[in-house]
Design an enzyme around this catalytic site. Sequence first.
Site, short mmCIF file in Angstrom:
data_model
loop_
_atom_site.label_atom_id
_atom_site.label_comp_id
_atom_site.label_asym_id
_atom_site.label_seq_id
_atom_site.Cartn_x
_atom_site.Cartn_y
_atom_site.Cartn_z
N TYR B 109 0.85 -1.20 0.00
CA TYR B 109 0.00 0.00 0.00
C TYR B 109 0.87 1.25 0.00
O TYR B 109 1.87 1.32 0.74
CB TYR B 109 -0.90 0.00 1.24
N GLU B 197 -3.43 7.60 -4.25
CA GLU B 197 -3.41 6.30 -3.57
C GLU B 197 -3.16 5.19 -4.58
O GLU B 197 -3.80 5.14 -5.63
CB GLU B 197 -4.73 6.07 -2.84
#
Lengths: 290, 386
Positions: B109, B197
């Site tokens: 992530y 993101e």
Amino acid sequence: MSILVNKETRVIVQGFTGSQATLHSEQAIEYGTNIVGGITPGKGGQMHLGRPVFDTMDEAKKSVNPNASLIFVPAPFCKDSILEAAESGIELIICITEGVPTLDMLDVKKRVDELGITLIGPNCPGVITPGDAKLGIMPASIHMPGSIGIISRSGTLTYEAVKQTTDLGLGQSSCVGIGGDPIPGSSFIDILKLFQDDPQTEAIVMVGEIGGTAEEDAAEYIRDNVTKPVISYIAGQTAPAGKRMGHAGAIIAGGKGTAADKIKKLKECGVHVADNLVEIGSKVTEVLSK
Amino acid sequence: MNLHEFQGKALFADYGLPVSKGKVIYQAEDALKACRDIGGTKWVVKAQVHAGGRGKSGGVKLVDSPDEAIEFAKSWLGKRLITYQTDSNGQLVNSILVEECTDIEKELYLSAVIDRDSQRVVFIGSSEGGVNIEEVAKNTPEKIIYEPIDPLCGAQGFQARKIAKVLKLDAAQTKQFTPMLKNLTKLFIEKDLSLLEINPLVITSGGNLHCLDAKINIDANAIFRQPEIAEMHDASQEDPREAEAAKNDLSYVSLDGNIGCMVNGAGLAMGTMDTIKYFGGNPANFLDVGGTATQERVSKAFKIILDDPEVKVVLVNIFGGIVRCDLIAEGVIAAIEEVGVEIPVVVRLEGNNADLGSEILSKAGIKIESINNLGDAAKKAVELAK
């Protein structure tokens, strides 16, 4: 006494000849604010509202020696204007303009902090010391000199709190709108500090709203450093998560910054919380009569 | 402003970041050409909407043939995709991203946001990718790193190495990651992002870092200096009333109650919603008409509010600061007549010339309840909405 501005504050208006600046400068002058001149690049040498206009802050500094700047320039040019004021050695900068890009504010905030300059805003109603000086867009008529210091992230919500304390005969020492943007020049804590040290201020009203953790941080600061009673109201108790409510700041992200979280924290830290917007004034009276 | 995944990935590619070869299609039959152009024998087809959670809702599929890709596109184009991040109406699918298939070894992530506390762009990284990162942050905070970037210095190599440790990258991957971090920072700053993101950032079976998703938000305040980004705006992904409001410089968010709200100022608008709720009612919307509540703006606001069939009553709450309340009152009356408002309207005016404003409203001879006290006005609106 009061905080940030008074009768002696020598104000320069950046973006002086624009329509908004003209309207609000006129009202400020009428209120008794000591506006010493203005800046509009390209219009130096003219007179506006009976005050001299300069091309640069440098010229204004040499000619009329201002110590506070009030900024009305359009959002794309705010970074430039704030930095021009900051580099000139102005002590206080109040930026009214809304819509300043957040990344511009990251750079600006770093620089004004380095220089030790107080920046209020952007996207704020400004600062008023009732009876003394008005640097902003708030309606003069609802204010009254008095003992309550008011800090808020929102414009019209500040007026609501002001009106209620005026109606109850308490009045205000000073009112500061810190603005609703994610990166404000001054935080609640910066202003709480000033009110705590101001002898005229007997109680402080802090009007917050959802988003970020400024209210939570302020709560801890109040618990550890503020001896005066603080009354708070948090707007956005019914706002759904993830939706942006007008202000760039008012968004609940990742379940953080909800009204419930803020109210809980404020209460834990000894702040008196008004459950409802219409009860801010009565809450102040209740707390002061104890 | 949000971007679609394919738009985000195009920006990634511009900044030299590793993304899959892909083509966006708007017609189902174009899937065939897209698959052939990309090559290979397996493809991933992804419905493009401004919401996460697409995979779990059937909006992403691995296909073995162009025919299957066409079938997928046919089944989604023109339909609405409902995920846990959308409301119950879902989001319209008007494009599909066809991509080459990536063999995944591990999911990581990586994101970047503007952090209010540190007042910096902060990168957030975790070795736990492809999952709900909030859960990871809550349960295993040690698996997440927050790395702030100095606005003047920009991202440095040591910061990339620091994040790489938490992502558990090996030496070769760390070497790939360093320019990635610098380029992502450059993208963030140059394009005025407010959020970026990559979930997941993957390690491929070949051991290379690869951006499998791209979520990008742009700072709405900076759109004026991002003309290319402004053109990527997809109005179909927004609530039509919210989009109409935005066009008129009104700030509107639809909610599920039945009391329409028209207020000047965002804070006061939220405060008004809270007051309605406090007295037992339910706001139908958030609406900020802005500092200058002119007749034109009030008319537009009424139109938008009344477009919501649930609305049973409208509460107008204006704190006349600089604007005089008598002028606002005249504007409200003219707007009500122009729009043809048939449901009850409760108006609360406060500030400059409030008394004169109320007088004008009560003499207008139309169905307006003029109440100066906000509490009383909210109570009245709640009562009328029942």
